[in-house]
Design a protein around this motif. Structure first.
Motif, PDB file in Angstrom:
ATOM      1  N   LEU A 110       0.833  -1.199   0.000  1.00 39.21           N
ATOM      2  CA  LEU A 110       0.000   0.000   0.000  1.00 39.21           C
ATOM      3  C   LEU A 110       0.870   1.252   0.000  1.00 39.21           C
ATOM      4  N   LYS A 111       0.422   2.252  -0.734  1.00 37.96           N
ATOM      5  CA  LYS A 111       1.164   3.517  -0.730  1.00 37.96           C
ATOM      6  C   LYS A 111       1.132   4.146   0.655  1.00 37.96           C
ATOM      7  N   LEU A 112      -0.050   4.139   1.247  1.00 40.16           N
ATOM      8  CA  LEU A 112      -0.216   4.638   2.611  1.00 40.16           C
ATOM      9  C   LEU A 112      -0.610   3.458   3.493  1.00 40.16           C
ATOM     10  N   PRO A 113       0.289   2.978   4.322  1.00 41.02           N
ATOM     11  CA  PRO A 113      -0.029   1.782   5.119  1.00 41.02           C
ATOM     12  C   PRO A 113      -1.189   2.037   6.069  1.00 41.02           C
ATOM     13  N   SER A 114      -2.117   1.073   6.094  1.00 44.04           N
ATOM     14  CA  SER A 114      -3.292   1.202   6.954  1.00 44.04           C
ATOM     15  C   SER A 114      -3.654  -0.171   7.500  1.00 44.04           C
ATOM     16  N   VAL A 132      -0.826   6.433  15.800  1.00 44.98           N
ATOM     17  CA  VAL A 132      -1.325   5.403  14.886  1.00 44.98           C
ATOM     18  C   VAL A 132      -2.836   5.511  14.719  1.00 44.98           C
ATOM     19  N   SER A 133      -3.550   5.736  15.813  1.00 40.53           N
ATOM     20  CA  SER A 133      -5.009   5.864  15.734  1.00 40.53           C
ATOM     21  C   SER A 133      -5.406   7.065  14.885  1.00 40.53           C
ATOM     22  N   SER A 134      -4.710   8.169  15.071  1.00 39.12           N
ATOM     23  CA  SER A 134      -5.005   9.359  14.263  1.00 39.12           C
ATOM     24  C   SER A 134      -4.707   9.103  12.790  1.00 39.12           C
ATOM     25  N   TRP A 135      -3.599   8.438  12.532  1.00 37.89           N
ATOM     26  CA  TRP A 135      -3.235   8.109  11.149  1.00 37.89           C
ATOM     27  C   TRP A 135      -4.288   7.213  10.491  1.00 37.89           C
ATOM     28  N   GLU A 136      -4.763   6.225  11.233  1.00 38.85           N
ATOM     29  CA  GLU A 136      -5.762   5.314  10.676  1.00 38.85           C
ATOM     30  C   GLU A 136      -7.067   6.039  10.370  1.00 38.85           C
ATOM     31  N   ILE A 138      -7.371   9.100   9.470  1.00 36.77           N
ATOM     32  CA  ILE A 138      -7.186   9.966   8.302  1.00 36.77           C
ATOM     33  C   ILE A 138      -7.060   9.146   7.023  1.00 36.77           C
ATOM     34  N   VAL A 139      -6.297   8.065   7.091  1.00 37.46           N
ATOM     35  CA  VAL A 139      -5.937   7.326   5.873  1.00 37.46           C
ATOM     36  C   VAL A 139      -7.083   6.471   5.356  1.00 37.46           C
ATOM     37  N   SER A 148     -11.176   5.034   5.938  1.00 39.21           N
ATOM     38  CA  SER A 148     -12.480   5.045   6.589  1.00 39.21           C
ATOM     39  C   SER A 148     -13.497   4.524   5.581  1.00 39.21           C
ATOM     40  N   PRO A 149     -14.677   4.162   6.028  1.00 38.47           N
ATOM     41  CA  PRO A 149     -15.694   3.704   5.065  1.00 38.47           C
ATOM     42  C   PRO A 149     -16.060   4.744   4.024  1.00 38.47           C
ATOM     43  N   ILE A 150     -15.810   6.017   4.331  1.00 36.97           N
ATOM     44  CA  ILE A 150     -16.166   7.082   3.392  1.00 36.97           C
ATOM     45  C   ILE A 150     -15.032   7.367   2.417  1.00 36.97           C
ATOM     46  N   LEU A 151     -13.801   7.422   2.920  1.00 37.68           N
ATOM     47  CA  LEU A 151     -12.665   7.832   2.097  1.00 37.68           C
ATOM     48  C   LEU A 151     -11.502   6.869   2.290  1.00 37.68           C
ATOM     49  N   ASP A 152     -10.986   6.389   1.172  1.00 40.45           N
ATOM     50  CA  ASP A 152      -9.775   5.569   1.166  1.00 40.45           C
ATOM     51  C   ASP A 152      -8.654   6.433   0.604  1.00 40.45           C
ATOM     52  N   LEU A 153      -7.845   6.979   1.506  1.00 41.91           N
ATOM     53  CA  LEU A 153      -6.823   7.931   1.082  1.00 41.91           C
ATOM     54  C   LEU A 153      -5.739   7.267   0.242  1.00 41.91           C
ATOM     55  N   ASP A 154      -5.535   5.971   0.416  1.00 44.63           N
ATOM     56  CA  ASP A 154      -4.540   5.280  -0.397  1.00 44.63           C
ATOM     57  C   ASP A 154      -4.936   5.281  -1.873  1.00 44.63           C
ATOM     58  N   ARG A 155      -6.227   5.248  -2.145  1.00 45.47           N
ATOM     59  CA  ARG A 155      -6.703   5.262  -3.525  1.00 45.47           C
ATOM     60  C   ARG A 155      -6.797   6.675  -4.085  1.00 45.47           C
ATOM     61  N   TRP A 156      -7.164   7.640  -3.223  1.00 43.33           N
ATOM     62  CA  TRP A 156      -7.406   9.001  -3.699  1.00 43.33           C
ATOM     63  C   TRP A 156      -6.302   9.974  -3.317  1.00 43.33           C
TER      64      TRP A 156
END
Length: 363
Positions: free
Chosen positions: A188-192, A300-304, A306-307, A309-317
């Protein structure tokens, strides 16, 4: 009706009956010889010659023909009573076997072994009932019943092999899909961790649902080992990747605060974050103590959140969002400040109108 009778009697050939075979016609009773010749003519006139394959048989040919018939009877080439019963039961056997095949073919492979066994027992019972109702004879029926049982066992064995093959094929496909998905989650580009757990759960559930049949047990063991290995590898790399991303993020914030928006406080906070990650943690904390620190868990919790959620997948966008933000910053840098400097329209305007001009008119 008596006028049409051809019956007549033969007198006694000779008084010495024991020597009749050695006597000639002249020694026999003349009336007997006469009546005998008359009988030959009568039989010849009544009996038609035997014709086989367009050829009239004489005595020698007829004997040869009888020998051929006897040989055919001994070899079973000519139907007998027993063979006719066997042929009749063979047709019934084929019909029962066809019923069994049709019922078994209605099952979409692969299926669990117990379900296939249950259908086999039910269909086998129906085929036996049908055979018992229609078979003929007793001795030959018993032989045909044994043959039917052997045929059904052979067909069932083929269904077991086909079910095992289809099960292995389906489970292998689902296993390969999950393996590819786990490999994708490793890079993953942004590890989650949340995204990995979601993919892990979905992959496991889809495998359990779709993989059926006799090969499921062995593939479940392979699946468990593969998922456990993937999870261990992801967790091992997760903290390192997250640490590197936070360090990179702090440097990016330094550049943005210094050169883009020129916000001194943001630059200071970013520098403090970078120095803390690269210097303080390496000097006073080990990697293990850092990753198990409560403060790190908060990060880590804050990063998760942001990166992923059911609404936004930051790794994809992430890339589209970065491009849009860059364009927004570029627009603000180029046009936002210009609007503050130049009030009103950007087009040049005349101070005096044409009507208020004091220039003298020339004719």
């Amino acid at each position: 009706m008596g006028n049409h009778s051809t019956a007549f009697s033969l007198p006694q050939p000779h008084l010495q009956r024991t020597k009749l075979c050695d006597m000639e016609d002249k020694e026999l009773e003349p009336l007997y010889v006469k009546r005998r010749e008359q009988l030959k003519q009568l039989v010849s006139s009544i009996v038609k010659p035997k014709i086989v394959q367009g050829r009239t048989l004489n005595g020698k040919d007829f004997v040869s023909f009888l020998q051929q018939i006897l040989e055919a009877l001994n070899k079973g080439e000519i139907p007998s009573t027993g063979s006719l019963v066997e042929i009749f039961n063979k047709a019934i056997l084929d019909r029962c076997l066809k019923v069994y095949r049709e019922k078994m073919d209605s099952l979409n492979l692969p299926v669990p072994v117990d379900e296939l066994q249950k259908l086999h027992e039910m269909t086998n019972g129906e085929a036996r009932i049908l055979f018992d109702k229609q078979h003929f004879g007793k001795h030959h029926a018993a032989q045909s019943a044994l043959k039917l049982e052997d045929e059904i066992k052979e067909v069932y064995r083929n269904f077991l092999l086909a079910n095992e093959y289809q099960s292995s094929k389906l489970c292998e496909a689902r296993f390969s899909e999950c393996e590819d998905k786990m490999d994708h989650l490793q890079v993953l580009k942004l590890p989650s961790m949340a995204k990995f757990n979601a993919g892990f759960t979905h992959c496991n559930q889809s495998f359990v649902k779709d993989c059926v049949g006799p090969a499921k047990e062995s593939y479940e063991r392979r699946m468990s080992k593969m998922l456990a290995k993937s999870r261990a590898l992801f967790i091992k790399e997760y903290n390192n990747k997250l640490f590197n991303w936070l360090a990179t993020f702090s440097l990016v914030m330094v550049v943005i605060g210094r050169f883009v928006i020129k916000f001194f406080l943001l630059e200071i906070v970013a520098w403090v974050m970078f120095i803390f990650l690269e210097t303080y943690t390496r000097m006073f904390w080990s990697a293990e103590s850092l990753y198990y620190n409560p403060a790190w868990h908060i990060i880590v919790s804050s990063w998760e959140m942001i990166v992923y959620s059911p609404i936004l997948d930051l790794d994809r966008w992430a890339i589209p969002i970065v491009i849009m933000l860059s364009l927004g910053v570029l627009y603000w840098r180029c046009f936002g400040r210009r609007r503050k400097r130049v009030k009103g329209s950007l087009l040049p305007l005349y101070k005096n109108s044409y009507k208020n001009s004091s220039r003298p008119r020339s004719d």
